[in-house]
Each structure stands twice: as C-alpha cells, then as structure tokens.
Design a protein around this motif. Structure first.
Motif, PDB file in Angstrom:
ATOM      1  N   VAL A 197       0.915  -1.249  -0.052  1.00 58.69           N
ATOM      2  CA  VAL A 197      -0.041   0.149  -0.088  1.00 58.69           C
ATOM      3  C   VAL A 197       0.783   1.436   0.048  1.00 58.69           C
ATOM      4  CG1 VAL A 197      -0.314   0.106   2.470  1.00 58.69           C
ATOM      5  CG2 VAL A 197      -2.089   1.037   1.087  1.00 58.69           C
ATOM      6  N   ASN A 198       0.298   2.292  -0.719  1.00 59.85           N
ATOM      7  CA  ASN A 198       1.088   3.576  -0.684  1.00 59.85           C
ATOM      8  C   ASN A 198       0.813   4.231   0.511  1.00 59.85           C
ATOM      9  OD1 ASN A 198       2.075   3.646  -3.560  1.00 59.85           O
ATOM     10  ND2 ASN A 198      -0.200   3.289  -3.905  1.00 59.85           N
ATOM     11  N   VAL A 199       2.023   4.914   1.213  1.00 62.58           N
ATOM     12  CA  VAL A 199       1.762   5.523   2.541  1.00 62.58           C
ATOM     13  C   VAL A 199       2.259   7.064   2.350  1.00 62.58           C
ATOM     14  CG1 VAL A 199       2.318   5.638   4.967  1.00 62.58           C
ATOM     15  CG2 VAL A 199       1.737   3.642   3.755  1.00 62.58           C
ATOM     16  N   ALA A 200       1.559   8.226   2.662  1.00 59.33           N
ATOM     17  CA  ALA A 200       2.015   9.487   2.756  1.00 59.33           C
ATOM     18  C   ALA A 200       1.931   9.972   4.155  1.00 59.33           C
ATOM     19  CB  ALA A 200       1.141  10.108   1.717  1.00 59.33           C
ATOM     20  N   MET A 201       3.117  10.346   4.797  1.00 60.22           N
ATOM     21  CA  MET A 201       3.078  10.787   6.021  1.00 60.22           C
ATOM     22  C   MET A 201       3.533  12.285   6.107  1.00 60.22           C
ATOM     23  SD  MET A 201       4.856   9.305   9.518  1.00 60.22           S
ATOM     24  CE  MET A 201       6.455   9.595   9.061  1.00 60.22           C
ATOM     25  N   CYS A 202       2.503  13.075   6.618  1.00 57.83           N
ATOM     26  CA  CYS A 202       2.596  14.733   6.440  1.00 57.83           C
ATOM     27  C   CYS A 202       2.887  15.248   8.097  1.00 57.83           C
ATOM     28  CB  CYS A 202       1.597  15.340   5.927  1.00 57.83           C
ATOM     29  SG  CYS A 202       1.798  16.962   5.699  1.00 57.83           S
ATOM     30  N   ASN A 203       4.133  15.883   8.001  1.00 58.11           N
ATOM     31  CA  ASN A 203       4.421  16.378   9.568  1.00 58.11           C
ATOM     32  C   ASN A 203       4.555  17.736   9.528  1.00 58.11           C
ATOM     33  OD1 ASN A 203       5.216  16.056  12.056  1.00 58.11           O
ATOM     34  ND2 ASN A 203       7.653  15.823  11.562  1.00 58.11           N
ATOM     35  N   ARG A 204       4.578  18.443  10.760  1.00 55.45           N
ATOM     36  CA  ARG A 204       4.748  19.826  11.186  1.00 55.45           C
ATOM     37  C   ARG A 204       6.052  20.280  11.137  1.00 55.45           C
ATOM     38  NH1 ARG A 204       0.110  20.714  14.686  1.00 55.45           N
ATOM     39  NH2 ARG A 204       0.924  22.679  15.489  1.00 55.45           N
ATOM     40  N   ILE A 205       6.780  21.474  11.180  1.00 46.45           N
ATOM     41  CA  ILE A 205       7.899  21.728  11.596  1.00 46.45           C
ATOM     42  C   ILE A 205       7.826  23.107  12.387  1.00 46.45           C
ATOM     43  CG2 ILE A 205       8.909  20.961   9.333  1.00 46.45           C
ATOM     44  CD1 ILE A 205       8.968  24.578   9.630  1.00 46.45           C
ATOM     45  N   GLY A 206       8.930  23.494  13.000  1.00 43.36           N
ATOM     46  CA  GLY A 206       9.211  24.439  13.915  1.00 43.36           C
ATOM     47  C   GLY A 206       9.063  24.083  15.280  1.00 43.36           C
ATOM     48  N   ARG A 207       9.503  25.152  16.090  1.00 41.63           N
ATOM     49  CA  ARG A 207       9.387  24.976  17.629  1.00 41.63           C
ATOM     50  C   ARG A 207       8.146  25.473  18.199  1.00 41.63           C
ATOM     51  NH1 ARG A 207      12.477  23.712  21.938  1.00 41.63           N
ATOM     52  NH2 ARG A 207      14.457  23.166  20.577  1.00 41.63           N
ATOM     53  N   GLU A 208       7.450  24.805  19.150  1.00 42.56           N
ATOM     54  CA  GLU A 208       6.427  25.229  19.893  1.00 42.56           C
ATOM     55  C   GLU A 208       6.532  24.869  21.308  1.00 42.56           C
ATOM     56  OE1 GLU A 208       2.789  23.612  17.977  1.00 42.56           O
ATOM     57  OE2 GLU A 208       3.755  23.713  15.994  1.00 42.56           O
ATOM     58  N   GLY A 209       6.636  25.697  22.208  1.00 45.31           N
ATOM     59  CA  GLY A 209       6.733  25.363  23.581  1.00 45.31           C
ATOM     60  C   GLY A 209       8.028  24.629  23.862  1.00 45.31           C
ATOM     61  N   ASN A 210       8.061  23.307  24.343  1.00 45.94           N
ATOM     62  CA  ASN A 210       9.350  22.537  24.590  1.00 45.94           C
ATOM     63  C   ASN A 210       9.611  21.482  23.477  1.00 45.94           C
ATOM     64  OD1 ASN A 210       9.899  23.621  27.196  1.00 45.94           O
ATOM     65  ND2 ASN A 210       8.009  22.385  28.073  1.00 45.94           N
ATOM     66  N   MET A 211       8.679  21.702  22.246  1.00 40.10           N
ATOM     67  CA  MET A 211       8.755  20.544  21.268  1.00 40.10           C
ATOM     68  C   MET A 211       9.510  21.206  20.129  1.00 40.10           C
ATOM     69  SD  MET A 211       5.374  18.609  21.911  1.00 40.10           S
ATOM     70  CE  MET A 211       5.745  17.254  21.188  1.00 40.10           C
ATOM     71  N   GLU A 212      10.548  20.516  19.257  1.00 43.27           N
ATOM     72  CA  GLU A 212      10.732  21.026  18.043  1.00 43.27           C
ATOM     73  C   GLU A 212      10.270  19.809  16.989  1.00 43.27           C
ATOM     74  OE1 GLU A 212      14.506  23.062  15.628  1.00 43.27           O
ATOM     75  OE2 GLU A 212      14.744  22.070  17.476  1.00 43.27           O
ATOM     76  N   PHE A 213       9.569  20.270  15.845  1.00 42.80           N
ATOM     77  CA  PHE A 213       8.976  19.145  15.007  1.00 42.80           C
ATOM     78  C   PHE A 213       9.946  19.126  14.086  1.00 42.80           C
ATOM     79  CE2 PHE A 213       5.370  20.882  17.558  1.00 42.80           C
ATOM     80  CZ  PHE A 213       4.827  19.765  17.680  1.00 42.80           C
ATOM     81  N   SER A 214      10.076  17.992  13.459  1.00 41.14           N
ATOM     82  CA  SER A 214      11.233  17.555  12.416  1.00 41.14           C
ATOM     83  C   SER A 214      11.000  17.549  10.924  1.00 41.14           C
ATOM     84  CB  SER A 214      11.532  15.980  12.906  1.00 41.14           C
ATOM     85  OG  SER A 214      10.563  15.210  12.884  1.00 41.14           O
ATOM     86  N   GLY A 215       9.772  17.858  10.594  1.00 39.07           N
ATOM     87  CA  GLY A 215       9.381  17.693   9.042  1.00 39.07           C
ATOM     88  C   GLY A 215       9.572  16.234   8.814  1.00 39.07           C
ATOM     89  N   GLU A 216      10.506  16.413   7.558  1.00 33.80           N
ATOM     90  CA  GLU A 216      10.822  14.964   6.892  1.00 33.80           C
ATOM     91  C   GLU A 216       9.542  14.157   6.747  1.00 33.80           C
ATOM     92  OE1 GLU A 216      13.569  13.132   9.877  1.00 33.80           O
ATOM     93  OE2 GLU A 216      14.891  14.441   9.379  1.00 33.80           O
ATOM     94  N   SER A 217       8.474  15.046   6.109  1.00 35.01           N
ATOM     95  CA  SER A 217       7.238  14.302   5.579  1.00 35.01           C
ATOM     96  C   SER A 217       7.786  13.194   4.398  1.00 35.01           C
ATOM     97  CB  SER A 217       6.436  15.383   4.932  1.00 35.01           C
ATOM     98  OG  SER A 217       5.858  16.331   6.083  1.00 35.01           O
ATOM     99  N   ILE A 218       7.173  12.052   4.316  1.00 36.46           N
ATOM    100  CA  ILE A 218       7.722  11.278   3.308  1.00 36.46           C
ATOM    101  C   ILE A 218       6.368  10.562   2.728  1.00 36.46           C
ATOM    102  CG2 ILE A 218       7.344   9.400   5.074  1.00 36.46           C
ATOM    103  CD1 ILE A 218      10.121   8.051   4.080  1.00 36.46           C
ATOM    104  N   VAL A 219       6.650  10.305   1.322  1.00 39.74           N
ATOM    105  CA  VAL A 219       5.756   9.574   0.728  1.00 39.74           C
ATOM    106  C   VAL A 219       6.387   8.264   0.285  1.00 39.74           C
ATOM    107  CG1 VAL A 219       4.298   9.168  -1.563  1.00 39.74           C
ATOM    108  CG2 VAL A 219       4.678  11.626  -0.282  1.00 39.74           C
ATOM    109  N   VAL A 220       5.789   7.102   0.432  1.00 36.98           N
ATOM    110  CA  VAL A 220       6.515   5.781   0.166  1.00 36.98           C
ATOM    111  C   VAL A 220       5.444   4.992  -0.660  1.00 36.98           C
ATOM    112  CG1 VAL A 220       7.176   3.495   1.231  1.00 36.98           C
ATOM    113  CG2 VAL A 220       7.387   5.739   2.502  1.00 36.98           C
TER     114      VAL A 220
END
Length: 265
Positions: A197-220
């Motif tokens: 099955v095809n998979v598309a994972m979409c992430n956020r980026i940037g620092r929010e509070g104590n978290m920093e989001f990594s991006g690296e969204s991927i389509v497989v």
C-alpha cells in the motif's frame, strides 16, 4: 495521481494557520496535484504537549467557518484535501482527519483510534478515541484510508485499512526532533511493503513550547521505496503515486492473503 504534502509551521493564531492552509491548497492546485494532505491539528499549536490546558478556542465543529473555508477552497481549486482538525461532535472532542473531494464535499472522516498519554503527548486529556475504528473511502482517485499519527505505531492500523482495500494511506502526524526520525521512516516503509500500500506521512515543523517538530514528511510506494522525502523546512512536497499498482502488487505478492489468522492471538 499527484499528491501534495503541506509541511507547515504552525502559529498560535488559528486564522494565520487557516490562511496558510488556503494558500497551500491554491499552490498545490496550480501544480496540478490531485490531493493535498496536512499535518495533525493543522490550525492550532500542538497543545497536547501540556497536561492540562483550556483549549476550547481550538475546538470546532464541521459547521465552523474554517472547515467550510477549506471545503470551499477544494471546490474552487478542483482538488481533494485531507485536513486534520480538533473537532467537537456530540459533546466529545476528537483528533479527526477529513477527506474532502474536489466539489467541496466531505466524503470521509477518520478519528484517532489509539490515544497516547505520556510525557509531551498528553492526548487522552484532550481526545476521545474513535468509536468507529478504521475506515477506507472509495473515491474517484482510488481507495484512500487515513491513519492518524500515533495509530501508525500499531501495525493493525495500516494492516486493517489495507485489508479493506486501501491503495493509499494518509498519515497526518506531529513528529519531533527528539524522536527517532530514521526509525519512523522505516516504520512506514516496512508497513507499505508488507501491506502493498502507498503511504503518505505529513508532518509539521518549527519549535512550539518545549517541542521542535522534525518535518521529514515522506511518501512511500507500495513496494516500500521512498518516492519523496522532505527536509526540516516549511515546504509543499509533490509526488506521483500509483494507486492502482497497490492492488496489482497484492495479487503478485500475496503477503496479506496468505496470512494464517487461525494461528494468531
């Protein structure tokens, strides 16, 4: 089909996130994408990192101007979209993805099924788990399923949707730099391969509070190969995905049909 992933940096202002979402829909349509996917709770900061907050301002119903605005943008730009919102329904609040067609109609709804409760992810404080389980939506583009963020860590999630005929599975997420990014990529690659099955994972980026989001969204692809991989910048990722090939591959390499379910617990 051409898929677009809106790897976004979120603001604390709902309106700013909403306007950015509309712009990304227009941009994806201009680039001839058939479908655009968004990260988890795209109109708000990632409030579940805090154990107990009043987040009523971020809760909305399907009748809200924001949901209607995304629907209108899909219709005006002739594009499908899968946004993810903090939705209130019948007195409960959900981490919910919608599937909206190119006429602006809501043709699918998927709520988070497994809800985490651990440091930085106090999601049970805010989300009600899905009562309906996993869904697959038969669309003009093909058969599409959605697995919301934490659900992908349970192999049963993607497996269930693949068994129900999904050719593409969308994963809106909120992955951070403190988590094992490479492992998360392999997690979806292996599941795409095992379930054809095809998979598309979409992430956020940037620092929010104590978290920093990594991006690296991927389509497989359904063969487990990476079709597109983003870095950690705000961007619109485009990829060609062969939905029909998923069913063909399942027949050629019948991993799912040869399962010995009589022997599993």
């Amino acid at each position: 089909m051409k898929i677009a992933l809106a790897q976004m940096k979120m603001d604390t202002d709902i309106e700013k996130n909403f306007q950015k979402s509309l712009q990304l829909i227009r941009e994806a349509a201009e680039k001839k994408a058939d479908l655009i996917c968004f990260p988890e709770i795209q109109l708000s900061p990632f409030f579940p990192q805090f154990p107990d907050c009043d987040v009523s301002e971020y809760a909305m119903t399907e009748d809200s101007s924001y949901v209607k605005g995304i629907r209108n943008a899909c219709r005006e730009n002739h594009i499908f979209a899968s946004p993810n919102f903090y939705i209130e329904e019948k007195g409960h609040r959900y981490d919910m993805s919608l599937l909206i067609d190119d006429q602006g109609e809501i043709i699918g709804r998927q709520k988070m099924v497994h809800v985490a409760q651990c440091k930085m992810f106090y999601e049970q404080s805010y989300y009600t788990p899905s009562e309906e389980g996993f869904m697959v939506f038969d669309t003009r583009l093909g058969k599409i399923g959605i697995v919301v963020c934490f659900d992908r860590h349970y192999p049963e999630s993607i497996r269930t949707e693949a068994l129900r005929g999904a050719e593409l599975i969308i994963v809106p997420t909120a992955n951070t730099k403190s988590e094992p990014s490479e492992l998360f990529r392999w997690e979806v690659k292996v599941q795409a391969f095992q379930n054809s099955v095809n998979v598309a994972m979409c992430n956020r980026i940037g620092r929010e509070g104590n978290m920093e989001f990594s991006g690296e969204s991927i389509v497989v692809g359904f063969d487990g190969e990476t079709i597109a991989l983003a870095d950690n910048q705000e961007e619109l990722i485009l990829a060609e995905v062969n939905l029909g090939g998923a069913a063909i591959r399942r027949n050629e390499r019948p991993y799912t049909s040869l399962r010995r379910t009589d022997l599993y617990e």
